[in-house]
Design a protein around this motif. Structure first.
Motif, short mmCIF file in Angstrom:
data_model
loop_
_atom_site.label_atom_id
_atom_site.label_comp_id
_atom_site.label_asym_id
_atom_site.label_seq_id
_atom_site.Cartn_x
_atom_site.Cartn_y
_atom_site.Cartn_z
N LEU A 86 0.83 -1.20 0.00
CA LEU A 86 0.00 0.00 0.00
C LEU A 86 0.87 1.26 0.00
CD1 LEU A 86 -2.77 -1.05 2.57
CD2 LEU A 86 -2.78 -1.27 0.07
N ARG A 90 1.29 3.97 -3.14
CA ARG A 90 1.07 5.42 -2.97
C ARG A 90 2.27 6.21 -3.47
NH1 ARG A 90 3.04 9.08 0.05
NH2 ARG A 90 3.90 7.72 1.64
N LEU A 100 -3.93 10.79 -0.79
CA LEU A 100 -4.48 9.44 -0.63
C LEU A 100 -5.65 9.47 0.36
CD1 LEU A 100 -4.59 6.42 -1.09
CD2 LEU A 100 -2.77 6.17 0.63
N ALA A 104 -9.40 8.21 -0.40
CA ALA A 104 -9.91 7.05 0.35
C ALA A 104 -11.00 7.43 1.34
CB ALA A 104 -8.76 6.37 1.08
N ILE A 111 -3.95 8.23 7.59
CA ILE A 111 -3.00 7.63 6.65
C ILE A 111 -1.59 7.69 7.22
CG2 ILE A 111 -1.92 7.86 4.37
CD1 ILE A 111 -4.73 6.66 4.23
N TYR A 119 0.13 -0.13 8.96
CA TYR A 119 -1.31 -0.45 8.92
C TYR A 119 -1.73 -1.44 10.01
CZ TYR A 119 -2.19 2.17 4.65
OH TYR A 119 -2.34 3.18 3.74
N ASP A 126 -10.89 0.44 6.26
CA ASP A 126 -9.96 1.50 5.88
C ASP A 126 -8.91 0.98 4.91
OD1 ASP A 126 -11.39 3.21 7.50
OD2 ASP A 126 -9.90 3.26 9.12
N LYS A 128 -9.35 -1.51 2.86
CA LYS A 128 -10.07 -1.66 1.59
C LYS A 128 -10.24 -0.32 0.88
CE LYS A 128 -13.66 -4.25 1.01
NZ LYS A 128 -14.95 -4.96 1.16
N SER A 129 -10.52 0.73 1.64
CA SER A 129 -10.67 2.06 1.05
C SER A 129 -9.38 2.51 0.38
CB SER A 129 -11.07 3.08 2.12
OG SER A 129 -12.34 2.78 2.63
N VAL A 130 -8.26 2.23 1.03
CA VAL A 130 -6.96 2.60 0.46
C VAL A 130 -6.69 1.78 -0.81
CG1 VAL A 130 -4.44 2.53 0.86
CG2 VAL A 130 -5.98 3.44 2.62
N TYR A 132 -8.90 0.48 -2.84
CA TYR A 132 -9.78 1.00 -3.91
C TYR A 132 -9.30 2.35 -4.41
CZ TYR A 132 -13.10 -2.74 -2.83
OH TYR A 132 -13.69 -3.96 -2.63
N ALA A 133 -8.86 3.22 -3.48
CA ALA A 133 -8.39 4.56 -3.87
C ALA A 133 -7.16 4.46 -4.77
CB ALA A 133 -8.08 5.39 -2.63
#
Length: 183
Positions: A86, A90, A100, A104, A111, A119, A126, A128-130, A132-133
């Motif tokens: 992740l 980024r 990011l 997200a 973040i 993480y 959260d 998953k949001s990252v 997807y983002a």
């Protein structure tokens, strides 16, 4: 893993110090003659650390200079390294932590904390949001569940963070290799 420019500069300085230490050790002919094995041990240890630092520097430079119009392939051999994927994604996308966070639906502070702690304290949603983002796609994902050797004892958070977890990872890799060799 180098996560930002500050760590990059510090790692470069540290690598230079290791190079200087190795050079000084190589000039020490008396020590080399009197304790050849000890000299080799120290030199090998310094060289090992230097190689690791140089590898991290090269990885950071590759991510920082990656053309963000071209996809990047980041391999994950162990779920414990998902956080690094992740962070690397980024960095390769040239996104700041704030950018990011905005993509997200999180805060910059979240973040930053997630990345600082790899993480570890992030909620699954959260993460998953990252994912997807960053538009991360998993290609050819493969999971092995060794049902015949599945441990029936609960795993604590401390065990997950300890070196025994690494041992389980090594055992799982061996099991995967065995399964692949029989197929």
């Amino acid at each position: 893993m180098i996560k930002d420019e500050k760590q990059y500069k510090f790692t470069q300085e540290l690598a230079k110090e290791f190079e200087e230490s190795i050079a000084a050790l190589e000039r020490d002919e008396v020590r080399k003659k009197n304790d050849c094995e000890g000299w080799e041990l120290i030199r090998g240890s310094l060289k090992c650390h230097l190689d690791k630092l140089k590898s991290e520097i090269a990885e950071y430079e590759m991510l920082a200079s990656h053309d963000c119009s071209t996809p990047i392939i980041l391999k994950l051999d162990d779920i414990d390294y998902l956080a690094q994927i992740l962070i690397k994604a980024r960095m390769a996308a040239k996104l700041s932590q704030k950018e990011l966070a905005d993509l997200a639906g999180l805060t910059e502070e979240q973040i930053k904390r997630y990345e600082d702690n790899d993480y570890e304290d992030a909620r699954f949603l959260d993460v998953k949001s990252v994912i997807y983002a960053l538009e991360i796609k998993i290609h050819l994902g493969e999971f092995l569940v060794p049902l015949d050797t599945l441990s029936r004892t609960p795993v604590t958070k401390e065990e997950l963070l300890s070196s025994t977890h690494s041992l389980h990872s090594q055992q799982n890799r061996k099991t995967i290799e065995q399964v692949r060799s029989t197929n």
